[in-house]
Enzyme design. Structure first.
Site, PDB file in Angstrom:
ATOM      1  N   PRO A  95      44.497 -10.386  29.326  1.00  0.00           N
ATOM      2  CA  PRO A  95      46.142 -10.575  29.374  1.00  0.00           C
ATOM      3  C   PRO A  95      46.479 -11.085  30.849  1.00  0.00           C
ATOM      4  O   PRO A  95      45.870 -10.742  31.869  1.00  0.00           O
ATOM      5  CB  PRO A  95      46.457  -9.012  29.483  1.00  0.00           C
ATOM      6  N   ARG A 101      58.328 -24.434  33.670  1.00  0.00           N
ATOM      7  CA  ARG A 101      58.471 -24.080  32.402  1.00  0.00           C
ATOM      8  C   ARG A 101      59.348 -24.574  31.342  1.00  0.00           C
ATOM      9  O   ARG A 101      59.241 -24.848  30.326  1.00  0.00           O
ATOM     10  CB  ARG A 101      58.067 -22.525  32.122  1.00  0.00           C
ATOM     11  N   TYR A 150      58.008 -26.892  28.403  1.00  0.00           N
ATOM     12  CA  TYR A 150      57.911 -26.555  26.907  1.00  0.00           C
ATOM     13  C   TYR A 150      59.176 -25.790  26.719  1.00  0.00           C
ATOM     14  O   TYR A 150      58.934 -24.897  25.868  1.00  0.00           O
ATOM     15  CB  TYR A 150      56.772 -25.937  26.655  1.00  0.00           C
ATOM     16  N   CYS A 207      65.628 -33.979  41.424  1.00  0.00           N
ATOM     17  CA  CYS A 207      66.344 -35.230  40.835  1.00  0.00           C
ATOM     18  C   CYS A 207      65.759 -35.423  39.536  1.00  0.00           C
ATOM     19  O   CYS A 207      64.987 -36.799  39.359  1.00  0.00           O
ATOM     20  CB  CYS A 207      66.057 -36.472  42.043  1.00  0.00           C
ATOM     21  N   GLU A 208      66.089 -34.609  38.481  1.00  0.00           N
ATOM     22  CA  GLU A 208      65.809 -34.871  37.198  1.00  0.00           C
ATOM     23  C   GLU A 208      66.817 -34.138  36.352  1.00  0.00           C
ATOM     24  O   GLU A 208      67.205 -33.170  36.622  1.00  0.00           O
ATOM     25  CB  GLU A 208      64.396 -34.023  36.686  1.00  0.00           C
TER      26      GLU A 208
END
Length: 436
Positions: free
Chosen positions: A292, A331, A335, A362-363
């Site tokens: 885990p 993250r 995805y 800047c995205e």
């Protein structure tokens, strides 16, 4: 109002508290963006896993998958709790070593370990090297011969089970970069090579079917496949495995839509399946290992940000910008991971609007939470994203030349800095000026 927030997460002032420490005080003391871990939750998670194994009366290891979050302090906590750990790079191994983690309680994963990494593992006496492909068998064989050394190894196999999770984090299906395929005979050939090498001690079989899994049937199926393989290897080669390692991937609670089982319920189901299949196939009961990572550190993590600008568009959710973003938690962009958030000075307040919580990078894809329900916010408010302890800081970058945040551990009302915030000087520390 966020369902992840419990009464114990709120102090008398009505503020979010983390392990008894006011989140606003943490933000003021260490600045934002800031990653905070409730160490008590980490300890509780490890103890819950261990308790199930002990109740079931089996030999075991709870091996913390340190790719979820790695630093000196986390290895210290895992060691204090009597845990094992797995590493996937020379850097993680080096960090565990410098933290004083016992090397015989380390397993070394990875699908393309370098010669230098394998040499470090052998030199440091790593407990078990988990072989992922034929190249690694050859490389480790050469290293052991050169060093006149020996090593325990395990073989990672792909059991042909696709977990119900995002395709980018499925690792147990046949068509995967990880492990030896069982159906084509790759796993058998790998075992033959290891058994023929007197410097390798074959310790067990490993598989990992994915991450953020809510259905126990995948793990039961994996345990069944590994027991079938163990039975076949006993009959064909006279080899009886000492360890079955079923990996990790136990799902956690990120949003109100998530309904994960308590992680220890997965373990109980796995143990019962292994016991049943071993009895059925006349196998000795091996030690059962789990790995885990997310389920140990994920729920213990909080990301604190300060609200900056706001953009309002008629008919669309407003954009509320925070002082972090994809550089400290990629993250959601990578995805489409989902999180939930609260305003730290009123975590139990009723939601008044839905906004896109966005970062400063800047995205256009730098969106931490789309259509996030929140009370009204103002510039300067502190917002906390919940359950961010896994794969946030460990995947952080310096994109746009932004420093990575500080990390704080909190326990029993006491906070401690465990990773310093990077400075601008840190960003250029390895840069060299071009000389014509």
């Amino acid at each position: 109002m966020n369902g992840l927030i419990k009464a114990s997460d709120v102090n008398q002032a009505g503020h979010l508290q983390i392990a008894g420490v006011d989140a606003l005080e943490l933000a003021a003391k260490y600045q934002t963006p800031l990653q905070v871990f409730d160490v008590g939750k980490i300890r509780q998670a490890i103890r819950a896993f261990k308790r199930v194994f002990e109740e079931e009366g089996v030999d075991y290891e709870v091996s913390y998958a340190s790719k979820a979050f790695s630093c000196l302090a986390i290895y210290q906590v895992i060691n204090e709790e009597g845990g094992h750990t797995d590493v996937v790079s020379g850097g993680e191994l080096w960090t565990a070593m410098k933290a004083g983690f016992p090397m015989d309680k380390v397993s070394f994963h990875g699908n393309n370990k370098s010669r230098a990494e394998l040499e470090m593992a052998v030199d440091q006496g790593v407990g078990v090297i988990i072989l992922d492909n034929f190249h690694e068998i050859d490389l480790l064989s050469q290293i052991l011969e050169e060093k006149d050394a020996s090593s325990k190894v395990m073989l990672r196999v792909t059991p042909g089970i696709s977990a119900h999770t995002n395709e980018y984090i499925q690792t147990g299906q046949v068509d995967s970069k990880f492990g030896f395929d069982m159906e084509s005979g790759q796993a058998d050939r790998a075992l033959e090579l290891v058994l023929a090498n007197p410097r390798m001690k074959m310790a067990g079989i490993h598989a990992h079917i994915g991450s953020q899994i809510f259905d126990v049937r995948g793990f039961v199926g994996c345990a069944d496949k590994l027991c079938q393989l163990a039975s076949a290897w006993k009959e064909k080669y006279g080899y009886e495995t000492d360890i079955l390692n079923v990996g990790g991937g136990f799902g956690i609670h990120y949003t109100d839509q998530d309904q994960p089982l308590p992680a220890e319920e997965f373990v109980r189901a796995i143990v019962k399946e292994v016991k049943s299949k071993c009895q059925e196939n006349n196998l000795k009961l091996p030690a059962i290992w789990i790995e885990p990572g997310r389920s140990i550190v994920g729920p213990a993590g909080f990301s604190l940000y300060t609200v900056g600008s706001r953009k309002d568009l008629p008919g669309y959710p407003s954009y509320v910008a925070l002082d972090g973003g994809m550089g400290d938690n990629i993250r959601p962009a990578l995805y489409q991971a989902e999180y939930s958030a609260v305003v730290a000075d009123r975590p139990q307040a009723e939601d008044e609007e839905r906004v896109n919580l966005v970062g400063k990078y800047c995205e256009s894809g730098d969106i931490l939470i789309k259509s996030c329900p929140l009370p009204k916010t103002e510039p300067g408010d502190v917002v906390a994203l919940l359950s961010t302890g896994a794969y946030g800081y460990s995947m952080a970058s310096n994109y746009n030349r932004n420093p990575r945040p500080a990390v704080v551990f909190a326990e029993d009302g006491v906070d401690q800095l465990v990773i310093k915030r990077e400075s601008y000087d840190d960003l250029i520390a390895n840069d060299l000026k071009y000389q014509k």
